[in-house]
Design an enzyme around this catalytic site. Structure first.
Site: not given
Length: 336
Positions: A76-77, A159, A223
């Site tokens: 989605d970046s 996430e 991350e």
């Protein structure tokens, strides 16, 4: 049945017997990589022309002899890179519907390009990033998963930030979807900092990794996690999940996540840990973002990665004694 067809069948919850589930394939792939002391690659990209450029880069280096391209992720970046939004966060229902529509279009495009760019026997699996709002509740997540798989995703990334997101992950896994959990810094709602720079937080990340494994996840994305924590989770263990790390330093036997966009374009801020191959400002997009440039820059970044020159190792706030303690335990054991 080919691996690609089998993966689609598993992800679409076909309950028929199969020689290997996608969950087993992803985990087995990482264990084979660890046994060979090889590098596993996860490449983040968004568009079909980027897939084709990656295929050209891999062929130019004959990289399959030295590492395994295990996974492509549509992230989605994209909202920030190609579309210029300030973050991946989608505040309203209308934005979330828009975000899912964007993701489905990208997944379809990338799936088609993967078929053209990679022969079936070495085609990576396709990971779809669940955009903000797509996994707000188990019921919403299941509906989102259905359409993402129909669009071409074989594995879904969630996430994990709370008990609510753990419930979402569990529901997806129980319904037969293959899921990778994203821990550490989570862009949809997390604070931008490094995670695992205290012994207590390192143990929390270990516990969270075991928790998502026990709930059914087939892998991890880490991350902005401290390098000692990343290395501990990537050590070979029969109980371990495959790990793909980004901005978390190096980890022998681990999987490294790289981004095609980042290999070409400079970040808007001073990014010490971004790829050194980037030379163009984002203002040069889309003019300079050609297949030729992408293939050349990705090949350069992969050479650096294979040589151990990328990524850089961020400094750890853990003391030498604390780092030694992390090396002495198995984070995947029940009571590390």
């Amino acid at each position: 049945m080919s691996r690609t067809h089998e993966a689609h069948a598993v992800a679409r919850k076909v309950r028929q017997p199969a020689p290997m589930s996608l969950w087993e394939f992803v985990v087995g792939q990482a264990r084979e990589r660890a046994a060979r002391q090889a590098l596993g690659l996860k490449v983040n990209l968004y568009r079909g022309y980027e897939v084709e450029a990656l295929g050209r880069a891999m062929e130019s280096l004959d990289l399959m002899r030295n590492c395994r391209l295990e996974c492509l992720m549509v992230g989605d970046s994209y909202f920030m890179t190609h579309l210029g939004r300030p973050s991946t966060r989608l505040a309203t229902v209308e934005e979330q519907v828009w975000g899912m529509d964007q993701m489905l279009t990208l997944l379809q495009e990338v799936r088609g390009a993967m078929t053209r760019a990679f022969p079936a026997y070495r085609r990576p699996f396709l990971l779809g990033d669940m955009p903000d709002g797509a996994a707000s509740t188990p019921a919403v997540a299941l509906r989102s998963a259905e359409v993402m798989v129909e669009a071409g995703a074989e594995v879904l990334k969630v996430e994990v930030t709370s008990d609510a997101s753990l419930a979402v992950l569990e529901a997806l896994c129980q319904e037969g979807f293959a899921v990778i959990a994203h821990l550490g810094y989570t862009p949809q709602g997390g604070v931008t900092r490094r995670y695992g720079d205290t012994l207590a937080e390192a143990r929390e990340i270990f516990a969270g990794s075991r928790r998502v494994r026990d709930l059914g996840a087939c892998g991890l994305v880490l991350e902005m996690v401290g390098e000692p924590v990343n290395q501990a989770l990537c050590r070979p263990s029969p109980q371990a999940l495959p790990v793909y790390s980004i901005f978390s330093g190096k980890a022998p036997c681990g999987g490294q996540s790289i981004n095609v966009w980042d290999s070409v374009f400079l970040p808007s801020f001073k990014g010490k840990y971004f790829p050194p191959t980037a030379e163009h400002p984002v203002s040069a997009f889309p003019g300079v973002y050609t297949q030729e440039v992408i293939a050349r820059k990705v090949a350069e970044m992969l050479r650096l990665t294979l040589a151990g020159d990328f990524p850089l190792s961020p400094p750890s706030k853990l003391s030498p004694a604390e780092q030694e303690e992390l090396r002495s335990i198995d984070p995947w054991a029940a009571t590390p």
